[in-house]
Design an enzyme around this catalytic site. Structure first.
Site, PDB file in Angstrom:
ATOM      1  N   HIS A   1       0.844  -1.195   0.000  1.00 51.81           N
ATOM      2  CA  HIS A   1       0.000   0.000   0.000  1.00 51.81           C
ATOM      3  C   HIS A   1       0.879   1.246   0.000  1.00 51.81           C
ATOM      4  O   HIS A   1       1.662   1.444   0.931  1.00 51.81           O
ATOM      5  CB  HIS A   1      -0.908   0.021   1.231  1.00 51.81           C
ATOM      6  CG  HIS A   1      -2.150  -0.784   1.059  1.00 51.81           C
ATOM      7  ND1 HIS A   1      -3.176  -0.781   1.960  1.00 51.81           N
ATOM      8  CD2 HIS A   1      -2.531  -1.614   0.058  1.00 51.81           C
ATOM      9  CE1 HIS A   1      -4.139  -1.583   1.532  1.00 51.81           C
ATOM     10  NE2 HIS A   1      -3.764  -2.100   0.384  1.00 51.81           N
TER      11      HIS A   1
ATOM     12  N   LYS B   1      -0.391   0.343  14.993  1.00 52.49           N
ATOM     13  CA  LYS B   1       0.938   0.363  15.598  1.00 52.49           C
ATOM     14  C   LYS B   1       1.223  -0.789  16.573  1.00 52.49           C
ATOM     15  O   LYS B   1       2.372  -0.957  16.993  1.00 52.49           O
ATOM     16  CB  LYS B   1       1.143   1.698  16.361  1.00 52.49           C
ATOM     17  CG  LYS B   1       1.292   2.899  15.472  1.00 52.49           C
ATOM     18  CD  LYS B   1       2.684   2.991  14.871  1.00 52.49           C
ATOM     19  CE  LYS B   1       2.716   3.763  13.584  1.00 52.49           C
ATOM     20  NZ  LYS B   1       2.540   2.963  12.368  1.00 52.49           N
TER      21      LYS B   1
ATOM     22  N   TYR C   1       2.927   6.747  10.051  1.00 54.15           N
ATOM     23  CA  TYR C   1       2.147   5.575   9.635  1.00 54.15           C
ATOM     24  C   TYR C   1       3.046   4.481   9.093  1.00 54.15           C
ATOM     25  O   TYR C   1       2.871   3.301   9.415  1.00 54.15           O
ATOM     26  CB  TYR C   1       1.094   5.984   8.594  1.00 54.15           C
ATOM     27  CG  TYR C   1       0.015   4.949   8.404  1.00 54.15           C
ATOM     28  CD1 TYR C   1      -1.176   5.019   9.122  1.00 54.15           C
ATOM     29  CD2 TYR C   1       0.178   3.880   7.523  1.00 54.15           C
ATOM     30  CE1 TYR C   1      -2.163   4.061   8.980  1.00 54.15           C
ATOM     31  CE2 TYR C   1      -0.798   2.915   7.372  1.00 54.15           C
ATOM     32  CZ  TYR C   1      -1.965   3.010   8.099  1.00 54.15           C
ATOM     33  OH  TYR C   1      -2.950   2.058   7.956  1.00 54.15           O
TER      34      TYR C   1
HETATM   35  C1  LIG Z   1      -8.692  -7.671  18.681  1.00 53.69           C
HETATM   36  C2  LIG Z   1      -7.329  -7.059  18.380  1.00 53.69           C
HETATM   37  C3  LIG Z   1      -7.129  -6.411  17.161  1.00 53.69           C
HETATM   38  C4  LIG Z   1      -5.882  -5.859  16.869  1.00 53.69           C
HETATM   39  N1  LIG Z   1      -5.698  -5.222  15.672  1.00 53.69           N
HETATM   40  C5  LIG Z   1      -4.496  -4.687  15.408  1.00 53.69           C
HETATM   41  C6  LIG Z   1      -4.251  -4.023  14.193  1.00 53.69           C
HETATM   42  O1  LIG Z   1      -5.111  -3.913  13.320  1.00 53.69           O
HETATM   43  N2  LIG Z   1      -3.009  -3.488  13.974  1.00 53.69           N
HETATM   44  C7  LIG Z   1      -1.992  -3.628  14.905  1.00 53.69           C
HETATM   45  O2  LIG Z   1      -0.858  -3.186  14.657  1.00 53.69           O
HETATM   46  N3  LIG Z   1      -2.206  -4.251  16.060  1.00 53.69           N
HETATM   47  C8  LIG Z   1      -3.422  -4.780  16.325  1.00 53.69           C
HETATM   48  N4  LIG Z   1      -3.608  -5.401  17.490  1.00 53.69           N
HETATM   49  C9  LIG Z   1      -2.500  -5.491  18.390  1.00 53.69           C
HETATM   50  C10 LIG Z   1      -1.569  -6.624  18.001  1.00 53.69           C
HETATM   51  O3  LIG Z   1      -2.321  -7.765  17.711  1.00 53.69           O
HETATM   52  C11 LIG Z   1      -0.610  -6.842  19.162  1.00 53.69           C
HETATM   53  O4  LIG Z   1       0.117  -5.658  19.344  1.00 53.69           O
HETATM   54  C12 LIG Z   1       0.329  -8.020  18.941  1.00 53.69           C
HETATM   55  O5  LIG Z   1      -0.383  -9.236  18.986  1.00 53.69           O
HETATM   56  C13 LIG Z   1       1.405  -8.028  20.029  1.00 53.69           C
HETATM   57  O6  LIG Z   1       2.127  -9.216  19.961  1.00 53.69           O
HETATM   58  P1  LIG Z   1       2.735  -9.861  21.281  1.00 53.69           P
HETATM   59  O7  LIG Z   1       3.427 -11.092  20.812  1.00 53.69           O
HETATM   60  O8  LIG Z   1       3.504  -8.832  22.014  1.00 53.69           O
HETATM   61  O9  LIG Z   1       1.498 -10.214  22.196  1.00 53.69           O
HETATM   62  P2  LIG Z   1       0.331 -11.280  21.942  1.00 53.69           P
HETATM   63  O10 LIG Z   1      -0.012 -11.375  20.512  1.00 53.69           O
HETATM   64  O11 LIG Z   1      -0.737 -10.941  22.910  1.00 53.69           O
HETATM   65  O12 LIG Z   1       0.990 -12.662  22.337  1.00 53.69           O
HETATM   66  C14 LIG Z   1       1.235 -13.009  23.681  1.00 53.69           C
HETATM   67  C15 LIG Z   1       1.243 -14.516  23.794  1.00 53.69           C
HETATM   68  O13 LIG Z   1       1.554 -14.851  25.139  1.00 53.69           O
HETATM   69  C16 LIG Z   1       0.684 -15.886  25.580  1.00 53.69           C
HETATM   70  N5  LIG Z   1       0.570 -15.778  27.030  1.00 53.69           N
HETATM   71  C17 LIG Z   1      -0.137 -14.901  27.760  1.00 53.69           C
HETATM   72  N6  LIG Z   1       0.025 -15.116  29.074  1.00 53.69           N
HETATM   73  C18 LIG Z   1       0.864 -16.169  29.181  1.00 53.69           C
HETATM   74  C19 LIG Z   1       1.410 -16.855  30.283  1.00 53.69           C
HETATM   75  N7  LIG Z   1       1.117 -16.511  31.549  1.00 53.69           N
HETATM   76  N8  LIG Z   1       2.254 -17.895  30.029  1.00 53.69           N
HETATM   77  C20 LIG Z   1       2.565 -18.249  28.752  1.00 53.69           C
HETATM   78  N9  LIG Z   1       2.072 -17.616  27.679  1.00 53.69           N
HETATM   79  C21 LIG Z   1       1.232 -16.584  27.878  1.00 53.69           C
HETATM   80  C22 LIG Z   1      -0.613 -15.621  24.850  1.00 53.69           C
HETATM   81  O14 LIG Z   1      -1.416 -16.771  24.744  1.00 53.69           O
HETATM   82  C23 LIG Z   1      -0.110 -15.124  23.495  1.00 53.69           C
HETATM   83  O15 LIG Z   1       0.044 -16.172  22.565  1.00 53.69           O
HETATM   84  C24 LIG Z   1      -4.840  -5.953  17.812  1.00 53.69           C
HETATM   85  C25 LIG Z   1      -5.040  -6.588  19.032  1.00 53.69           C
HETATM   86  C26 LIG Z   1      -6.276  -7.127  19.340  1.00 53.69           C
HETATM   87  C27 LIG Z   1      -6.492  -7.801  20.662  1.00 53.69           C
END
Ligand SMILES: Cc1cc2nc3c(=O)[nH]c(=O)nc-3n(C[C@H](O)[C@H](O)[C@H](O)COP(=O)(O)OP(=O)(O)OC[C@H]3O[C@@H](n4cnc5c(N)ncnc54)[C@H](O)[C@@H]3O)c2cc1C
Length: 389
Positions: A72, A296, A384
């Protein structure tokens, strides 16, 4: 059991970190609370900044992304019947790509399988012990059996509701939070997207977003009260509401169909400082949340992974602790800029329950400025596509 780095959480942050470390011969164990299928069924982010795209390439997991992603060069913003584009390519010669978080996660799991690195699924009751000492431990249970891993470092990549952040004592931890008084009702539908680029809509009925995953998979959102439930929104009601918030020329082109996923996400800005305590490092949603308006969340998680992977590689390759000592400061400096952009775009595009007539005029003046002022567009474009790491 002993390893070099225990990664708590097998979401995108934990997996990408594990992959970047593995390429340098650093051993990791990932502890994930859910099953792999559960993690891969979560529909979340879809817009990848250049920084994340480059990290995927550096991690050697970009082959499918490079083949299937949609580039995009800009985005669209509408207010009432006005529609204008912000062309990143023209303004700053950069782009973003559309490639779902689910696909990013799938590619990373496949790569982890190939290198044979250890991932424990359904790891319950994870506890991080002695993180402020030189000999931290992580304990967890699978099927009622308790295991202990001794390690050098722990990466807390376990999202907003994880255990890692809470391991940092309250006397050390400072939390900053803003909860927005609305959520996003989102649907995924196997219909052609209404537009080939995203449309962010500000209307008197509230915010709407037309997004996409591929040429036959659309993702649409409407702002809704936090008291709404998914069950209370039929597909027909959703499509009617979406159309009412878009310029007429767009609304009449929407192709509707049954939703294959429907969910409501609350909007929140949140940062926990510091992102390091002893040998524990927070990464991604474990340390910060943004409202999704600026796309973000995943991208800011990726910049943390960049700083943390570099710091750990510097430690293992050169016995140099400078990177791990400055990790929290480096990561937070960029996190706060992403927080600012997400907060600003959320304020610009949503209707707030307590908005006064003056507030609405200010919002309108700001959108018009973005419409007509190239400097404002350039600032938007730079943020962005993502600030450099
Ligand atoms: C509904 C929704 C829509 C979103 N849409 C967007 C978007 O359009 N654009 C964007 O940039 N971001 C979006 N986000 C945010 C984005 O998805 C997150 O920023 C991203 O997933 C972060 O990745 P992470 O690995 O840090 O955390 P997470 O994806 O939350 O992964 C954390 C992992 O740790 C595991 N976990 C949790 N607790 C424990 C524990 N005690 N022991 C072991 N494992 C554990 C979980 O099961 C999970 O698999 C969205 C988030 C949500 C909830």
């Amino acid at each position: 059991m002993r390893t070099q780095v225990v990664i708590v959480g097998g979401g995108p942050s934990g997996l990408l970190l594990g992959q970047l470390l593995a390429l340098k011969g650093i051993e990791t164990v990932i502890l994930e609370r859910k099953t792999r299928d559960y993690v891969l069924s979560r529909i979340r982010a879809g817009i990848l900044e250049t920084g994340l795209v480059n990290l995927m390439r550096k991690a050697g997991v970009a082959e499918r992304m490079d083949r299937e992603c949609i580039v995009h060069d800009g985005t669209y913003i509408s207010y009432e019947n006005e529609l204008f584009s912000i062309n990143f390519k023209e303004l700053i010669d950069q782009s973003v790509v559309v490639y779902g978080q689910t696909e990013v996660t799938r590619d990373l799991y496949d790569a982890r399988d190939q290198i044979g690195a250890k991932t424990v699924f359904e790891a319950e009751g994870v506890q991080i012990l002695d993180a402020d000492s030189n000999a931290p431990l992580v304990t967890y249970c699978v099927n009622g059996v308790q295991y202990t891993i001794a390690c050098d470092f722990i990466a807390g990549c376990d999202g907003f509701r994880g255990v890692s952040r809470k391991t940092i004592p309250e006397t050390v931890r400072q939390e900053f939070e803003k909860v927005f008084p609305f959520g996003w009702l989102g649907i995924l539908s196997e219909t052609p997207p209404v537009h080939d680029e995203l449309i962010y809509a500000n209307s008197e009925r509230g915010f709407a977003l037309c997004s996409l995953r591929n040429e036959n998979l659309s993702r649409y959102y409407v702002q809704c009260p936090l008291t709404d439930t998914v069950e209370g929104w039929s597909d027909d009601a959703f499509w009617d509401e979406l159309r009412s918030r878009l310029p007429q020329s767009i609304a009449e082109k929407i192709v509707t169909g049954p939703s294959i996923e429907k969910s409501i996400a609350p909007l929140r800005s949140f940062v926990s400082e510091p992102m390091r305590w002893g040998r524990l490092f927070l990464c991604g949603d474990a340390a910060h949340i943004v409202p999704p308006t600026g796309a973000k969340g995943l991208n800011t998680a990726a910049s943390d992974v960049h700083y943390l992977s570099e710091a750990l590689i510097q430690y293992y390759e050169h016995s140099d602790e400078q990177g791990i000592d400055s990790y929290s400061e480096m990561a937070l400096a960029r996190v706060w800029k992403a927080e600012r952009f997400s907060w600003a775009t959320t304020n610009l595009l949503h209707r707030f329950p307590d908005q006064s007539g003056f507030d609405l005029k200010m919002q309108r003046a700001e959108i018009e400025s973005l419409h007509h002022n190239k400097a404002a567009q350039k600032w938007f474009a730079q943020n962005y596509v993502g600030l450099p790491y």
